[in-house]
Design a protein around this motif. Sequence first.
Motif, PDB file in Angstrom:
ATOM      1  N   ALA A 192     -99.696  14.405 -19.017  1.00  0.00           N
ATOM      2  CA  ALA A 192    -100.733  13.378 -19.062  1.00  0.00           C
ATOM      3  C   ALA A 192    -100.148  11.984 -18.910  1.00  0.00           C
ATOM      4  N   GLY A 193     -98.828  11.852 -19.110  1.00  0.00           N
ATOM      5  CA  GLY A 193     -98.165  10.574 -18.906  1.00  0.00           C
ATOM      6  C   GLY A 193     -97.781  10.424 -17.447  1.00  0.00           C
ATOM      7  N   ASP A 235     -90.151  25.534 -17.338  1.00  0.00           N
ATOM      8  CA  ASP A 235     -88.961  26.134 -17.943  1.00  0.00           C
ATOM      9  C   ASP A 235     -88.248  25.185 -18.889  1.00  0.00           C
ATOM     10  N   LEU A 236     -88.451  23.896 -18.727  1.00  0.00           N
ATOM     11  CA  LEU A 236     -87.835  22.938 -19.650  1.00  0.00           C
ATOM     12  C   LEU A 236     -88.285  23.220 -21.079  1.00  0.00           C
ATOM     13  N   GLN A 237     -89.515  23.703 -21.232  1.00  0.00           N
ATOM     14  CA  GLN A 237     -90.004  24.079 -22.562  1.00  0.00           C
ATOM     15  C   GLN A 237     -89.814  25.561 -22.836  1.00  0.00           C
ATOM     16  N   LEU A 238     -90.197  26.420 -21.924  1.00  0.00           N
ATOM     17  CA  LEU A 238     -90.247  27.857 -22.194  1.00  0.00           C
ATOM     18  C   LEU A 238     -88.891  28.537 -22.155  1.00  0.00           C
ATOM     19  N   LYS A 239     -88.000  28.081 -21.291  1.00  0.00           N
ATOM     20  CA  LYS A 239     -86.696  28.713 -21.136  1.00  0.00           C
ATOM     21  C   LYS A 239     -85.571  27.873 -21.732  1.00  0.00           C
ATOM     22  N   GLU A 240     -85.483  26.624 -21.298  1.00  0.00           N
ATOM     23  CA  GLU A 240     -84.389  25.766 -21.761  1.00  0.00           C
ATOM     24  C   GLU A 240     -84.637  25.238 -23.166  1.00  0.00           C
ATOM     25  N   LYS A 241     -85.894  25.146 -23.566  1.00  0.00           N
ATOM     26  CA  LYS A 241     -86.299  24.706 -24.907  1.00  0.00           C
ATOM     27  C   LYS A 241     -85.756  23.315 -25.248  1.00  0.00           C
ATOM     28  N   VAL A 242     -85.851  22.409 -24.261  1.00  0.00           N
ATOM     29  CA  VAL A 242     -85.343  21.053 -24.475  1.00  0.00           C
ATOM     30  C   VAL A 242     -86.455  20.051 -24.764  1.00  0.00           C
ATOM     31  N   GLY A 243     -87.701  20.464 -24.600  1.00  0.00           N
ATOM     32  CA  GLY A 243     -88.828  19.586 -24.857  1.00  0.00           C
ATOM     33  C   GLY A 243     -90.068  20.400 -25.129  1.00  0.00           C
ATOM     34  N   GLN A 244     -91.113  19.709 -25.578  1.00  0.00           N
ATOM     35  CA  GLN A 244     -92.355  20.419 -25.894  1.00  0.00           C
ATOM     36  C   GLN A 244     -93.545  19.519 -25.625  1.00  0.00           C
ATOM     37  N   ALA A 245     -94.461  19.986 -24.815  1.00  0.00           N
ATOM     38  CA  ALA A 245     -95.678  19.224 -24.545  1.00  0.00           C
ATOM     39  C   ALA A 245     -96.431  18.978 -25.838  1.00  0.00           C
ATOM     40  N   GLY A 246     -96.842  17.733 -26.059  1.00  0.00           N
ATOM     41  CA  GLY A 246     -97.573  17.387 -27.272  1.00  0.00           C
ATOM     42  C   GLY A 246     -96.712  16.976 -28.430  1.00  0.00           C
ATOM     43  N   PHE A 247     -95.392  17.032 -28.291  1.00  0.00           N
ATOM     44  CA  PHE A 247     -94.501  16.618 -29.380  1.00  0.00           C
ATOM     45  C   PHE A 247     -94.729  15.133 -29.671  1.00  0.00           C
ATOM     46  N   ASP A 249     -97.355  13.699 -30.002  1.00  0.00           N
ATOM     47  CA  ASP A 249     -98.554  13.331 -29.238  1.00  0.00           C
ATOM     48  C   ASP A 249     -98.263  12.917 -27.805  1.00  0.00           C
ATOM     49  N   GLU A 250     -97.277  12.062 -27.589  1.00  0.00           N
ATOM     50  CA  GLU A 250     -96.997  11.616 -26.227  1.00  0.00           C
ATOM     51  C   GLU A 250     -95.532  11.245 -26.082  1.00  0.00           C
ATOM     52  N   ALA A 251     -95.067  11.281 -24.846  1.00  0.00           N
ATOM     53  CA  ALA A 251     -93.650  11.084 -24.569  1.00  0.00           C
ATOM     54  C   ALA A 251     -93.134   9.731 -25.025  1.00  0.00           C
ATOM     55  N   GLN A 252     -93.899   8.684 -24.761  1.00  0.00           N
ATOM     56  CA  GLN A 252     -93.403   7.356 -25.108  1.00  0.00           C
ATOM     57  C   GLN A 252     -93.228   7.196 -26.614  1.00  0.00           C
ATOM     58  N   ALA A 253     -94.078   7.843 -27.406  1.00  0.00           N
ATOM     59  CA  ALA A 253     -93.946   7.753 -28.862  1.00  0.00           C
ATOM     60  C   ALA A 253     -92.678   8.451 -29.332  1.00  0.00           C
ATOM     61  N   ALA A 254     -92.374   9.608 -28.735  1.00  0.00           N
ATOM     62  CA  ALA A 254     -91.160  10.327 -29.098  1.00  0.00           C
ATOM     63  C   ALA A 254     -89.917   9.520 -28.740  1.00  0.00           C
ATOM     64  N   PHE A 255     -89.939   8.889 -27.573  1.00  0.00           N
ATOM     65  CA  PHE A 255     -88.770   8.108 -27.163  1.00  0.00           C
ATOM     66  C   PHE A 255     -88.621   6.859 -28.030  1.00  0.00           C
ATOM     67  N   LYS A 256     -89.701   6.132 -28.246  1.00  0.00           N
ATOM     68  CA  LYS A 256     -89.631   4.927 -29.077  1.00  0.00           C
ATOM     69  C   LYS A 256     -89.208   5.248 -30.502  1.00  0.00           C
ATOM     70  N   GLY A 257     -89.580   6.436 -30.974  1.00  0.00           N
ATOM     71  CA  GLY A 257     -89.222   6.833 -32.332  1.00  0.00           C
ATOM     72  C   GLY A 257     -87.819   7.392 -32.453  1.00  0.00           C
ATOM     73  N   GLY A 258     -87.057   7.400 -31.384  1.00  0.00           N
ATOM     74  CA  GLY A 258     -85.694   7.919 -31.431  1.00  0.00           C
ATOM     75  C   GLY A 258     -85.627   9.425 -31.515  1.00  0.00           C
ATOM     76  N   ARG A 259     -86.703  10.097 -31.130  1.00  0.00           N
ATOM     77  CA  ARG A 259     -86.772  11.559 -31.243  1.00  0.00           C
ATOM     78  C   ARG A 259     -86.735  12.244 -29.884  1.00  0.00           C
ATOM     79  N   ALA A 260     -86.300  11.524 -28.858  1.00  0.00           N
ATOM     80  CA  ALA A 260     -86.172  12.100 -27.520  1.00  0.00           C
ATOM     81  C   ALA A 260     -84.991  11.453 -26.820  1.00  0.00           C
ATOM     82  N   GLY A 261     -84.165  12.285 -26.202  1.00  0.00           N
ATOM     83  CA  GLY A 261     -82.993  11.762 -25.521  1.00  0.00           C
ATOM     84  C   GLY A 261     -83.318  11.116 -24.189  1.00  0.00           C
TER      85      GLY A 261
END
Length: 416
Positions: A192-193, A235-247, A249-261
């Motif tokens: 959605a982003g 596969d980034l979520q299902l196989k590699e398990k490096v991220g999750q849709a909805g984590f 709520d949104e990507a920018q919040a995860a990054f700003k919060g220091g919870r995403a590389g």
Amino acid sequence: MRKALMLAGLMSGISLFSVGSANAVEIEYWQYIYETRVNAMDQLIEKFEEANPDITVKQVTFPYADYQTRIVAANMAGKGPDVMQLFYGWLDKFVAGNLLQPLSQDAFPQDKIESEFFPIVTAMKRDGEYYGLPTAVRSLALFYNKKLFEENGLDPDSPPQTLDDMVAAAKAIAKHDDAGNITVEGMTLDMAGQDHQWWREVLVRQFGGVPYTDDYRKVTYDSPEGTEALQFYTDLQLKEKVGQAGFMDEAQAAFKGGRAGMTIDGTFRLGSFGQIEDFEWGVTELPANADGMRSNYSSYFANGIGAKVKGEELEASEKFLAYLTSPEAMEVWLDVVGELPARREVALTEKNVSNPIYGPFLKGLDYAHTTLFVDESAQRQVAIDMANRVLLNGQSPADSIKEAAAQEQKIIDEAM
């Protein structure tokens, strides 16, 4: 005289705009609520009014989700904006709904527009008429958290340059709790982003396909290459398990919060991410495929004049629009919002190109594609649903992409 004034405004800003009628004129400028964009517009309105004391500009803002609906309702009531901001992908809907009027070619000469703005400006042209002009243009890049890179043994000065590099870095950063729930994303997933743009105009091409025919009137991503691109993404979520849709709520919040590389986002996010104090972040070009092929997506919000504006309000609106698309206004927008100037001469300075933040976005414009949406929100929702069917419902990428292609083709056909 009026033609000379408008041309001078388009070319150089507001130096000649103080000439006007003796009576004060008030016009309204509408845009959606986004803090840095609102702040930038406040500054531009102040500068414009100083040079044009006979014109008052009132900024009116609405939440993004309500914005288009508010414009339509106001127009039906005869109280629409004089000058409005709109996404280039909304143009066909706005023209069909009689929300915009074509720009006067006396006030905005087309040869000047097409020689001085980046080529993507032509996405605002229909049947030989321009319906709006941008202050800034946007492309995508990979944002990365230097702190998380360093903490996980990665070189913060050597961000990923290929898709394989990106996946490897994401796997090194991602963290999970004892139950397997992700606590830190290596790479965000947010269709959605900006991920729907990344998948459509970048990944599909990098896996050897094309998303549409050249005129964007026929969907062509329903192919083995498009399916492979969707497989890589999910596969980034299902196989590699490096991220999750909805984590978070949104990507920018995860990054700003220091919870995403890492996260993929646009130049418009620079102002927001610039407020981060807990860690240092960097920007690099979108990763290339294994063969070194890069792609990008470019877009913009334009400014247009309401269909029912006339008389003194029309003349004032043309002056204001000319200022919003002047070099001076573009410099302000770059400083406050972080979006790239829409005029080549303002954007492609040595200072900007060599800038470690702006540089990757400017490079991306060289190989970017601009999707010619007929209904941007509906077409975006098709991509969101396509990913969700795989991520949440277990549908195969091949079946999901086939369904998505049929849905989007129907949207395009019905708009023609």
